[in-house]
Design a protein around this motif. Structure first.
Motif, short mmCIF file in Angstrom:
data_model
loop_
_atom_site.label_atom_id
_atom_site.label_comp_id
_atom_site.label_asym_id
_atom_site.label_seq_id
_atom_site.Cartn_x
_atom_site.Cartn_y
_atom_site.Cartn_z
N MET A 1 0.83 -1.08 0.10
CA MET A 1 0.06 0.05 0.15
C MET A 1 0.81 1.38 -0.22
O MET A 1 1.77 1.40 0.68
CB MET A 1 -1.00 0.03 1.30
CG MET A 1 -2.10 1.07 1.25
SD MET A 1 -3.12 1.06 2.52
CE MET A 1 -4.04 -0.69 1.99
N GLN A 286 0.25 -5.46 4.34
CA GLN A 286 -1.10 -4.49 4.25
C GLN A 286 -2.31 -5.36 4.37
O GLN A 286 -3.45 -4.95 4.79
CB GLN A 286 -0.93 -3.76 2.82
CG GLN A 286 -1.03 -4.77 1.67
CD GLN A 286 -1.35 -3.94 0.50
OE1 GLN A 286 -0.29 -3.24 0.10
NE2 GLN A 286 -2.46 -3.94 -0.31
N GLU A 290 -5.72 -3.44 5.68
CA GLU A 290 -6.22 -2.45 4.32
C GLU A 290 -7.69 -2.11 4.65
O GLU A 290 -8.19 -1.36 3.98
CB GLU A 290 -5.92 -3.61 3.27
CG GLU A 290 -6.87 -4.93 3.07
CD GLU A 290 -6.37 -5.66 1.70
OE1 GLU A 290 -5.82 -5.29 1.00
OE2 GLU A 290 -6.81 -6.90 1.73
#
Length: 294
Positions: A1, A286, A290
């Motif tokens: 990310m 991530q 997320e």
């Protein structure tokens, strides 16, 4: 990310809550690892949105340096944080962020107009590793470890219009826009009149706040949510906690919290390295976090 900034420069004008004068607000993109930077164009000075920049928390969150300050940053910071923006320059020609309609929705609209772009650098987040609490009497704010951040807030007012209200907000951009961003700041008519006599809240009106007089709401349109008051407290808390300098992964809980308690909570968290961990969201890490940036 990846880290995020905005796609282009956008401008807006609004009234300052305390001075009652027009203020120009400009949002500009910034490169990776810049953070949220406030620039006073009338004073030619900059400062970052971080705990060490906080100078006052009595009625709003005020940041600055020895040259200048900016007040009432929490609504704008709440929108910036909820949009997952890591780097942005906020330019103002006065000592406060314009109040707009008393909520964060105008700032969301500016961010939508600017667009969000990803940078090359990986995103950094601050992960809460153990419980941290700040308590004053029966009032408290605290952070606890969680991979799915939530804000759980309770307020209790003697006034029957507000009374006891609780709300739990599961953090995400979409949820913020739908559940929190439109909740307006609120106050009591007697307090507004007192502030006006002191030369404060001169820009306050029914256009930018929910005003309560005794047992009634003076705004002819009424409330936007049945529990708009506690939702606005969550809006404020998101903005205050975003001063950590990186998106926070953890749960926030409060009873009768305040800007002052929120600031003390960020300081308490950062005071001990065992309380938190700053991690970089690579592809390997991530997945766990997320959802918070959806």
């Amino acid at each position: 990310m990846k880290q995020r900034t905005i796609g282009k420069r956008v401008e807006g004008v609004g009234i300052g809550l305390h001075k009652g004068e027009p203020i120009k607000l400009i949002l500009e993109p910034l490169e990776a690892d810049s953070g949220v930077v406030f620039y006073r164009s009338d004073m030619a000075t900059s400062f970052k949105a971080e705990p060490s920049s906080v100078l006052n928390t009595q009625m709003a969150t005020v940041i600055g340096n020895e040259k200048a300050t900016v007040s009432t940053i929490e609504h704008l910071m709440s929108a910036i944080n909820s949009y997952g923006i890591d780097n942005i320059r906020v330019i103002l020609d006065a000592n406060e962020v314009p109040v707009m309609d008393g909520s964060a929705i105008s700032f969301c609209m500016m961010l939508d107009e600017a667009g969000i772009v990803e940078l090359e650098a990986d995103k950094k987040v601050i992960v809460v590793k153990r419980e941290v609490e700040v308590r004053e009497g029966d009032k408290y704010v605290k952070l606890t470890p969680s991979t799915n951040p939530k804000f759980n807030y309770t307020i209790k007012f003697e006034n029957p219009v507000i009374g006891l209200q609780s709300y739990t907000f599961e953090f995400s951009k979409e949820n913020f826009i739908n559940q929190i961003a439109r909740a307006r700041t609120f106050g009591f008519l007697k307090d507004v009149q007192k502030l006006n006599s002191m030369g404060l809240a001169l820009g306050g009106s029914l256009d930018n706040a929910v005003v309560i007089d005794g047992g009634k709401i003076l705004n002819p349109e009424g409330l936007r949510f049945e529990n708009e008051f506690v939702r606005h407290k969550i809006l404020d808390a998101i903005g205050d906690i975003s001063l950590l300098g990186a998106p926070m992964i953890g749960d926030y809980e409060a009873f009768a919290g305040s800007h002052d308690l929120n600031h003390k909570l960020t300081v308490a968290l950062l005071s001990d390295e065992k309380n938190y961990e700053i991690i970089t969201l690579s592809e390997a890490t991530q997945k766990e976090y997320e959802k918070a940036f959806a």
